[in-house]
Design an enzyme around this catalytic site. Structure first.
Site, mmCIF file in Angstrom:
data_model
loop_
_atom_site.group_PDB
_atom_site.id
_atom_site.type_symbol
_atom_site.label_atom_id
_atom_site.label_comp_id
_atom_site.label_asym_id
_atom_site.label_seq_id
_atom_site.Cartn_x
_atom_site.Cartn_y
_atom_site.Cartn_z
ATOM 1 N N GLY A 159 0.802 -1.215 0.000
ATOM 2 C CA GLY A 159 0.000 0.000 0.000
ATOM 3 C C GLY A 159 0.836 1.266 0.000
ATOM 4 C CB SER A 160 2.214 3.437 -1.650
ATOM 5 O OG SER A 160 1.884 2.905 -2.913
ATOM 6 C CB SER A 242 3.685 -3.562 -2.903
ATOM 7 O OG SER A 242 3.800 -2.213 -3.317
#
Length: 571
Positions: A159-160, A242
């Site tokens: 989620g960055s 991620s």
């Protein structure tokens, strides 16, 4: 002696007294253990903070059953509330509670923006919880402890570094636990300005890396408690995608995490985004500016602000500062010299990472949307050079040249993909493989609709296959446009490989280890296959590129922050 006088006391030998004491101690211990299990059943478990009661899940969603039932515990606290005086501080263990805690509902998400037409913020600073899922085994009405110890997977969401949670629909892990026969643990931790921003440069007491410290505390909780859920604390795989993949690689370079996990899976990790000290100082000042606070604002002052205002200001500075054009992301772990002693890539180069088997890889079209960002060829070439020069202005032209100058849409999209994901990932894989077992993959599978759009295997697309739930994807309407048998075959293959690695520390035999110079890489597609040294000329270009220190190509900013012009200040 009269007939009414008592008999004199009988003397007891020391050995008999000791035997009596041992007997009483054993009986007391047995009674204590019986009391501990008196409340226990399949879904009621004693943790170090107290009893938790979960539930048995039989459906992924109302329209789809799980392949076999699982037991689920939601929102178990592993850390205390991080609001008020505890904002920006090291996390504390969860306080104990009385009675049985109902863990059938998910906990609060960490404070984060809701991407909509409003500026609404959701979540709570009391967010340090985790969720546990394991296969369900039927017992008789009398509780029988399950002595089988299953492998454990601790998952860190993506989620960055800004959004996400342990219980995002894709990540709930019901099918994952059922198919792979594991105990699955998904973790909530602090995000954005509250978790991934080092505010120490503002003055006042603060932890440089709250989110990373949260993750260490969660792993310690798993070590101390997971056996009660049927998990093996000596067989823990740390897994993430991620930003979660970057968290995995970061924890491999965190000394405090030593021994807390025994294998690692890093999917699409943007590990090059780790903040330098100059970078974190830049963003801390930006946050104060966007909050419209005085320049002498301290961490203590920020503790008195509403958390929602901090999150909103953090979002504003991300989009309005224009720094994404320079690979300068607002949020990431910071090299602080303490919890994170050195840049994780540097730790891998020095052999200072934890010696655990590593499965690592990226998707072929991670940032394929980049091909639509610029209309003119000259704009793409200038953007490519600007993007890379922030870290290494000398080597940036050589990297761009390896992509044909990045003038075509496809080459620019490939460059963006590799700058964010593949370039740093292949560097880490090569360094780890010099010392420890490493397996690298590339995910190429894409539904027909995405191939037709020219997007291919986009970022996070592999999660549908690994978690065995394509319906949970945000682009499920696209993934269903194609042969379902193809999707099923890729899913079966990837789950078999991931499952073997989780259980045994190595994937199946058809996936060779990643070693120089062959650099054999497993390609996941309808027809899986192994490629030797894929994109070797591009890899060599990235090999000479210094991705450790943001700001080297931004001397004007470094000077404004009080750093030496050469930017070499990582401490």
């Amino acid at each position: 002696m009269s007939e009414y006088e008592p008999f004199p006391p009988r003397e007891v030998s020391a050995a008999a007294a000791r035997l009596l004491a041992e007997n009483l101690h054993a009986r007391a211990h047995a009674a204590h253990e019986a009391a501990k299990t008196a409340l226990a059943d399949d879904i009621t478990v004693l943790t170090t903070s107290g009893w938790v009661r979960g539930c048995i899940e039989e459906e992924l969603r109302p329209d789809r059953p799980i392949s076999s039932p699982v037991r689920s515990w939601r929102g178990i606290p592993f850390g205390a509330d991080t609001s008020g005086d505890q904002r920006f501080q090291e996390p504390r263990p969860a306080p104990e509670w009385e009675g049985i805690r109902d863990c059938r509902e998910f906990g609060h998400v960490a404070p984060q923006p809701v991407y909509s037409w409003t500026d609404r913020i959701e979540g709570s600073e009391d967010c340090l919880t985790l969720d546990i899922v394991r296969p369900h085994t039927q017992h008789s009405s009398e509780f029988v402890p399950n002595t089988e110890k299953l492998p454990v997977v601790v998952y860190l969401h993506g989620g960055s570094f800004i959004v996400g949670s342990s219980h995002m629909l894709m990540l709930r892990g019901f099918e994952f636990a059922a198919q792979m026969d594991v105990v699955y643990v998904s973790v909530n931790f602090r995000l954005g300005a509250l978790g991934y921003l080092d505010v120490r440069s503002l003055g006042g007491e603060a932890c440089a890396n709250p989110a990373v410290a949260d993750q260490v505390l969660a792993l310690e909780w798993v070590r101390d408690n997971i056996a009660a859920f049927g998990g093996d604390p000596d067989n823990v795989t740390l897994m993430g995608e991620s930003a979660g993949g970057a968290a995995v690689l970061t924890l491999m370079a965190v000394p405090r995490a030593e021994g807390l996990f025994h294998r690692a899976i890093a999917q699409s990790p943007p590990i090059g985004m780790i903040h330098s000290r100059a970078q974190s100082m830049f963003w801390a000042r930006e946050l104060v500016d966007k909050m419209a606070l005085p320049r002498d604002t301290t961490a203590e002052d920020l503790r008195r602000e509403d958390f929602a205002d901090l999150v909103r200001s953090g979002q504003s500075m991300m989009w309005r500062a224009g720094e994404l054009l320079y690979l300068n992301s607002c949020y990431a772990p910071t090299v602080d010299g303490e919890l994170i002693p050195q840049h994780p890539i540097e730790a891998f180069e020095d052999g200072a990472q934890h010696p655990v088997p590593l499965l690592i890889g990226t998707n072929s079209g991670e940032a394929s949307f980049g091909k639509f960002l610029y209309q003119r060829q000259s704009s793409r070439e200038r953007a490519a050079l600007r993007l890379l020069a922030s870290f290494d202005p000398e080597s940036a032209p050589d990297v761009v040249a390896a992509y044909g100058g990045a003038v075509s849409r496809r080459d620019f999209g490939d460059l963006l993909t590799d700058a964010l994901f593949w370039g740093p990932t292949v560097r880490v894989a090569g360094e780890h493989a010099r010392r420890y077992p490493t397996w690298m993959y590339r995910f190429d599978f894409a539904p027909a609709a995405l191939r037709w759009l020219g997007l291919g295997a986009m970022h996070s697309m592999e999660l549908s296959n690994i978690f065995g739930d394509p319906g949970a994807s945000r682009v499920s309407f696209l993934t269903t446009m194609g042969k379902s048998s193809d999707m099923e075959e890729v899913t079966e293959n990837m789950q078999a490989q991931w499952g073997s690695f989780i259980r045994n520390g190595a994937p199946l035999e058809d996936w060779p280890r990643y070693r120089s110079p062959q650099r054999e890489t497993m390609i996941f597609d309808v027809e899986p296959h192994v490629e030797s040294a894929p994109m070797e000329s591009r890899r060599q270009a990235w090999e000479s590129y210094d991705m450790l220190e943001w700001g080297t190509g931004r001397p004007e900013i470094l000077k404004r922050l009080g750093f030496m012009p050469d930017g070499h200040d990582r401490g």
